[in-house]
Design a protein around this motif. Structure first.
Motif, PDB file in Angstrom:
ATOM      1  N   ALA A  57     -32.370 -19.916  34.145  1.00  0.00           N
ATOM      2  CA  ALA A  57     -32.623 -18.485  34.116  1.00  0.00           C
ATOM      3  C   ALA A  57     -31.621 -18.013  34.631  1.00  0.00           C
ATOM      4  CB  ALA A  57     -33.871 -18.009  34.423  1.00  0.00           C
ATOM      5  N   LYS A  58     -31.008 -16.517  34.016  1.00  0.00           N
ATOM      6  CA  LYS A  58     -29.923 -16.119  34.438  1.00  0.00           C
ATOM      7  C   LYS A  58     -30.047 -14.186  34.096  1.00  0.00           C
ATOM      8  CE  LYS A  58     -26.694 -17.240  30.793  1.00  0.00           C
ATOM      9  NZ  LYS A  58     -25.461 -17.947  30.360  1.00  0.00           N
ATOM     10  N   LYS A  59     -29.163 -13.755  34.703  1.00  0.00           N
ATOM     11  CA  LYS A  59     -29.038 -12.387  34.248  1.00  0.00           C
ATOM     12  C   LYS A  59     -27.892 -12.130  33.083  1.00  0.00           C
ATOM     13  CE  LYS A  59     -30.513  -9.697  38.507  1.00  0.00           C
ATOM     14  NZ  LYS A  59     -30.008  -8.735  39.657  1.00  0.00           N
ATOM     15  N   ASP A  60     -28.068 -11.280  32.294  1.00  0.00           N
ATOM     16  CA  ASP A  60     -27.153 -10.907  31.195  1.00  0.00           C
ATOM     17  C   ASP A  60     -26.277  -9.741  31.962  1.00  0.00           C
ATOM     18  OD1 ASP A  60     -28.351  -8.665  30.750  1.00  0.00           O
ATOM     19  OD2 ASP A  60     -29.136  -8.877  28.785  1.00  0.00           O
ATOM     20  N   GLU A  61     -25.161  -9.313  31.185  1.00  0.00           N
ATOM     21  CA  GLU A  61     -24.264  -8.310  31.685  1.00  0.00           C
ATOM     22  C   GLU A  61     -25.111  -7.064  32.039  1.00  0.00           C
ATOM     23  OE1 GLU A  61     -21.495  -8.168  28.755  1.00  0.00           O
ATOM     24  OE2 GLU A  61     -20.374 -10.066  28.878  1.00  0.00           O
ATOM     25  N   TYR A  62     -26.234  -6.761  31.385  1.00  0.00           N
ATOM     26  CA  TYR A  62     -26.660  -5.529  31.808  1.00  0.00           C
ATOM     27  C   TYR A  62     -27.882  -5.655  32.897  1.00  0.00           C
ATOM     28  CZ  TYR A  62     -28.667  -0.854  30.771  1.00  0.00           C
ATOM     29  OH  TYR A  62     -29.072   0.305  31.067  1.00  0.00           O
ATOM     30  N   GLY A  63     -28.098  -6.789  33.100  1.00  0.00           N
ATOM     31  CA  GLY A  63     -29.204  -7.133  34.152  1.00  0.00           C
ATOM     32  C   GLY A  63     -30.521  -7.549  33.600  1.00  0.00           C
ATOM     33  N   ASN A  64     -30.772  -7.561  32.470  1.00  0.00           N
ATOM     34  CA  ASN A  64     -31.995  -8.260  31.887  1.00  0.00           C
ATOM     35  C   ASN A  64     -32.008  -9.756  32.147  1.00  0.00           C
ATOM     36  OD1 ASN A  64     -32.600  -6.172  30.029  1.00  0.00           O
ATOM     37  ND2 ASN A  64     -31.031  -6.639  28.822  1.00  0.00           N
ATOM     38  N   ILE A  65     -33.055 -10.396  32.241  1.00  0.00           N
ATOM     39  CA  ILE A  65     -33.058 -11.808  32.618  1.00  0.00           C
ATOM     40  C   ILE A  65     -33.591 -12.602  31.233  1.00  0.00           C
ATOM     41  CG2 ILE A  65     -34.718 -13.520  33.562  1.00  0.00           C
ATOM     42  CD1 ILE A  65     -34.754 -11.683  36.028  1.00  0.00           C
ATOM     43  N   LYS A  66     -32.805 -13.763  31.097  1.00  0.00           N
ATOM     44  CA  LYS A  66     -33.050 -14.715  30.057  1.00  0.00           C
ATOM     45  C   LYS A  66     -33.372 -16.227  30.716  1.00  0.00           C
ATOM     46  CE  LYS A  66     -30.015 -12.470  26.562  1.00  0.00           C
ATOM     47  NZ  LYS A  66     -28.843 -12.334  25.569  1.00  0.00           N
ATOM     48  N   ALA A  67     -34.199 -16.730  30.272  1.00  0.00           N
ATOM     49  CA  ALA A  67     -34.825 -17.944  30.300  1.00  0.00           C
ATOM     50  C   ALA A  67     -35.136 -18.950  29.459  1.00  0.00           C
ATOM     51  CB  ALA A  67     -36.128 -17.896  31.561  1.00  0.00           C
ATOM     52  N   LYS A  68     -34.932 -20.225  29.442  1.00  0.00           N
ATOM     53  CA  LYS A  68     -35.022 -21.030  28.355  1.00  0.00           C
ATOM     54  C   LYS A  68     -35.888 -22.460  28.885  1.00  0.00           C
ATOM     55  CE  LYS A  68     -32.771 -22.848  24.526  1.00  0.00           C
ATOM     56  NZ  LYS A  68     -31.620 -23.144  23.552  1.00  0.00           N
ATOM     57  N   ILE A  69     -36.796 -22.851  28.067  1.00  0.00           N
ATOM     58  CA  ILE A  69     -37.294 -24.233  28.353  1.00  0.00           C
ATOM     59  C   ILE A  69     -36.663 -24.935  26.884  1.00  0.00           C
ATOM     60  CG2 ILE A  69     -39.357 -25.737  28.648  1.00  0.00           C
ATOM     61  CD1 ILE A  69     -38.920 -23.552  30.860  1.00  0.00           C
ATOM     62  N   GLU A  70     -36.112 -25.970  27.189  1.00  0.00           N
ATOM     63  CA  GLU A  70     -35.636 -26.696  26.047  1.00  0.00           C
ATOM     64  C   GLU A  70     -36.768 -27.390  25.137  1.00  0.00           C
ATOM     65  OE1 GLU A  70     -32.689 -26.524  24.805  1.00  0.00           O
ATOM     66  OE2 GLU A  70     -31.723 -25.637  26.623  1.00  0.00           O
ATOM     67  N   ALA A  71     -36.572 -27.566  23.893  1.00  0.00           N
ATOM     68  CA  ALA A  71     -37.483 -27.998  22.865  1.00  0.00           C
ATOM     69  C   ALA A  71     -37.767 -29.749  23.366  1.00  0.00           C
ATOM     70  CB  ALA A  71     -37.191 -27.909  21.653  1.00  0.00           C
ATOM     71  N   THR A  72     -39.079 -30.127  23.133  1.00  0.00           N
ATOM     72  CA  THR A  72     -39.126 -31.540  23.461  1.00  0.00           C
ATOM     73  C   THR A  72     -39.269 -32.270  21.894  1.00  0.00           C
ATOM     74  OG1 THR A  72     -41.480 -31.214  23.861  1.00  0.00           O
ATOM     75  CG2 THR A  72     -40.011 -31.305  25.626  1.00  0.00           C
ATOM     76  N   ASP A  73     -39.452 -31.441  20.808  1.00  0.00           N
ATOM     77  CA  ASP A  73     -39.443 -31.677  19.431  1.00  0.00           C
ATOM     78  C   ASP A  73     -38.715 -30.940  18.592  1.00  0.00           C
ATOM     79  OD1 ASP A  73     -40.528 -32.472  16.927  1.00  0.00           O
ATOM     80  OD2 ASP A  73     -42.537 -32.629  17.627  1.00  0.00           O
ATOM     81  N   SER A  74     -37.792 -31.433  18.196  1.00  0.00           N
ATOM     82  CA  SER A  74     -36.836 -30.517  17.323  1.00  0.00           C
ATOM     83  C   SER A  74     -37.230 -30.206  15.986  1.00  0.00           C
ATOM     84  CB  SER A  74     -35.318 -31.184  17.155  1.00  0.00           C
ATOM     85  OG  SER A  74     -35.696 -32.342  16.278  1.00  0.00           O
ATOM     86  N   SER A  75     -38.368 -30.724  15.615  1.00  0.00           N
ATOM     87  CA  SER A  75     -38.955 -30.408  14.448  1.00  0.00           C
ATOM     88  C   SER A  75     -39.895 -29.232  14.305  1.00  0.00           C
ATOM     89  CB  SER A  75     -39.722 -31.558  13.697  1.00  0.00           C
ATOM     90  OG  SER A  75     -41.059 -31.749  14.616  1.00  0.00           O
ATOM     91  N   LYS A  76     -39.972 -28.617  15.644  1.00  0.00           N
ATOM     92  CA  LYS A  76     -40.920 -27.553  15.731  1.00  0.00           C
ATOM     93  C   LYS A  76     -40.044 -26.416  16.053  1.00  0.00           C
ATOM     94  CE  LYS A  76     -44.664 -30.197  17.544  1.00  0.00           C
ATOM     95  NZ  LYS A  76     -45.400 -30.065  16.361  1.00  0.00           N
ATOM     96  N   LYS A  77     -40.868 -25.122  15.879  1.00  0.00           N
ATOM     97  CA  LYS A  77     -39.873 -23.852  16.258  1.00  0.00           C
ATOM     98  C   LYS A  77     -40.024 -23.290  17.535  1.00  0.00           C
ATOM     99  CE  LYS A  77     -39.574 -22.431  11.297  1.00  0.00           C
ATOM    100  NZ  LYS A  77     -40.043 -20.908  10.407  1.00  0.00           N
TER     101      LYS A  77
END
Length: 410
Positions: free
Chosen positions: A45-65
């Motif tokens: 997770a990290k802040k963007d240039e404006y101070g919003n936060i973005k986080a991400k959990i990577e997919a465990t199945d690339s066939s799913k959205k």
């Protein structure tokens, strides 16, 4: 309250976040706490240039959205301390300020789902994206600074509705419409009153207002689709009264009485106007309404040619969140609610939210984003010192969110 926090991770995260004041554009302390929680749980997770936060959990199945969860970090209120109390099922403050359940309930739920998803190595999913924005309550500058072209997800749950089980799949725009009238001759209310070429702009704007629709213009099975509301009608000899307001101590509740008392009445008015708000979750219906008003003005101008002229101006302040033909979110919500035996309410809402910005943008693959506003708790008296959240509905709402993610990835 301590026992409740110790027994439930969701309530613990929620209370930790609401204990940190975060008025609009002063979210740094709560943002830092969120990043700290993510780091402790090995989530990127990290802040963007404006101070919003973005986080991400990577997919465990690339066939799913992938699915995106979005909430805002700012609250209505100031920097004063937040003293939390438990009253039965209700979490509230000591009534000295807002609680901040709007929208830290959404933030805490998204954080916990990210933690549990990251820790569950058996769950097959297409990835989980999270965005926490700044300044939603005042000017929505946070969401306007999100680079949607970097978003991988197509479907978005904005966790910002105020009742458990709300699934709101469309929301109204906000367009300001102004009608102005110019009478081409003025005059003295006594000497010139008999001159039929000297029309009074005050009566002319009243005539137009009487013809322009007011209230609900279109509705469907989900609620009001398009509406128009007269915000103000103004005209006549008010300039002197307005000038005097600058040097007079008058309460805002007394402005109308003051102006009526001080307004000049011996002038045949040459200028008047009316301002409206138009809200619509359907662009075509909004266009039809505006076209109808323009036609009213055109007919007026033909009727009073050479004597008076009407003009219509519009300015869009918030685009509509139109219902998508893709019913993935609706169908997923229905299935998830059936699984946990929760009643849900699929509807539209006649106001603005961050859903509107998402819905009018595309992701990194050029696909139109498809958001919905989701209610995961019963929240009462938002934006006031009496703000409350029913924590039992909150726990139930998190169960719904978790089941939604499970069904979405099934």
């Amino acid at each position: 309250m301590k026992n409740l926090r110790a027994e439930n991770k969701l309530i613990d995260i929620f209370c930790e976040l609401v204990s940190i004041p975060s008025p609009s554009l002063k979210e740094d302390k709560v943002a830092d706490k969120i990043l700290e929680i993510f780091k402790e749980n090995n989530i990127n997770a990290k802040k963007d240039e404006y101070g919003n936060i973005k986080a991400k959990i990577e997919a465990t199945d690339s066939s799913k959205k992938s699915l995106l969860l979005s909430s805002h970090m700012d609250v209505v209120g100031d920097d004063s301390p937040v003293n939390i109390n438990l009253n039965g099922n209700i979490i509230e403050t000591d009534k000295s300020r807002t609680l901040g359940a709007d929208d830290k309930s959404g933030v805490a739920a998204a954080i916990l789902l990210a933690i549990e998803t990251n820790n569950d190595k058996t769950l097959k999913h297409g990835g989980l994206e999270i965005i926490f924005t700044r300044d939603e309550e005042q000017n929505m500058t946070g969401i306007h600074n999100i680079k949607t072209e970097n978003i991988e997800s197509e479907y978005i749950l904005v966790l910002d509705a105020d009742k458990l089980g709300q699934v709101q799949i469309a929301g109204a725009s906000y367009t300001k419409l102004v009608v102005k009238v110019d009478a081409l001759k003025g005059g003295h209310s006594g000497i010139d009153i008999g001159d039929k070429t000297r029309l009074n702009a005050g009566t002319l704007i009243a005539e137009l207002v009487n013809e322009i629709p007011q209230g609900v213009y279109k509705k469907d099975e989900f609620g009001t689709v398009t509406s128009i509301n007269l915000g103000v009608i103004i005209g006549g000899g008010i300039q002197t009264a307005i000038d005097n307001i600058k040097t007079t101590d008058i309460k805002s509740s007394e402005y109308i009485d003051y102006i009526l008392d001080k307004a000049i009445t011996n002038v045949i008015n040459i200028k008047a106007g009316a301002a409206y708000s138009i809200r619509s979750s359907n662009r075509q219906f909004e266009k039809n309404l505006i076209d109808e008003i323009r036609q009213i003005a055109e007919n007026f101008n033909k009727k009073y040619e050479g004597l008076a002229k009407a003009a219509v101006e519009t300015a869009e302040h918030l685009p509509p969140f139109e219902k998508s033909d893709d019913e993935t979110i609706i169908n997923t919500a229905k299935k998830a609610s059936e699984n946990i035996k929760l009643d849900i309410d699929i509807s539209s809402f006649h106001a603005g939210a961050e859903t509107h910005i998402y819905a009018n943008n595309k992701n990194k693959y050029g696909i139109q984003l498809k958001p919905a506003l989701l209610g995961i708790a019963d929240i009462y008296n938002m934006h006031s010192a009496n703000e409350q959240i029913d924590y039992k509905t909150y726990l139930r709402g998190y169960e719904f969110l978790k089941e939604f993610f499970k069904v979405f990835n099934s």
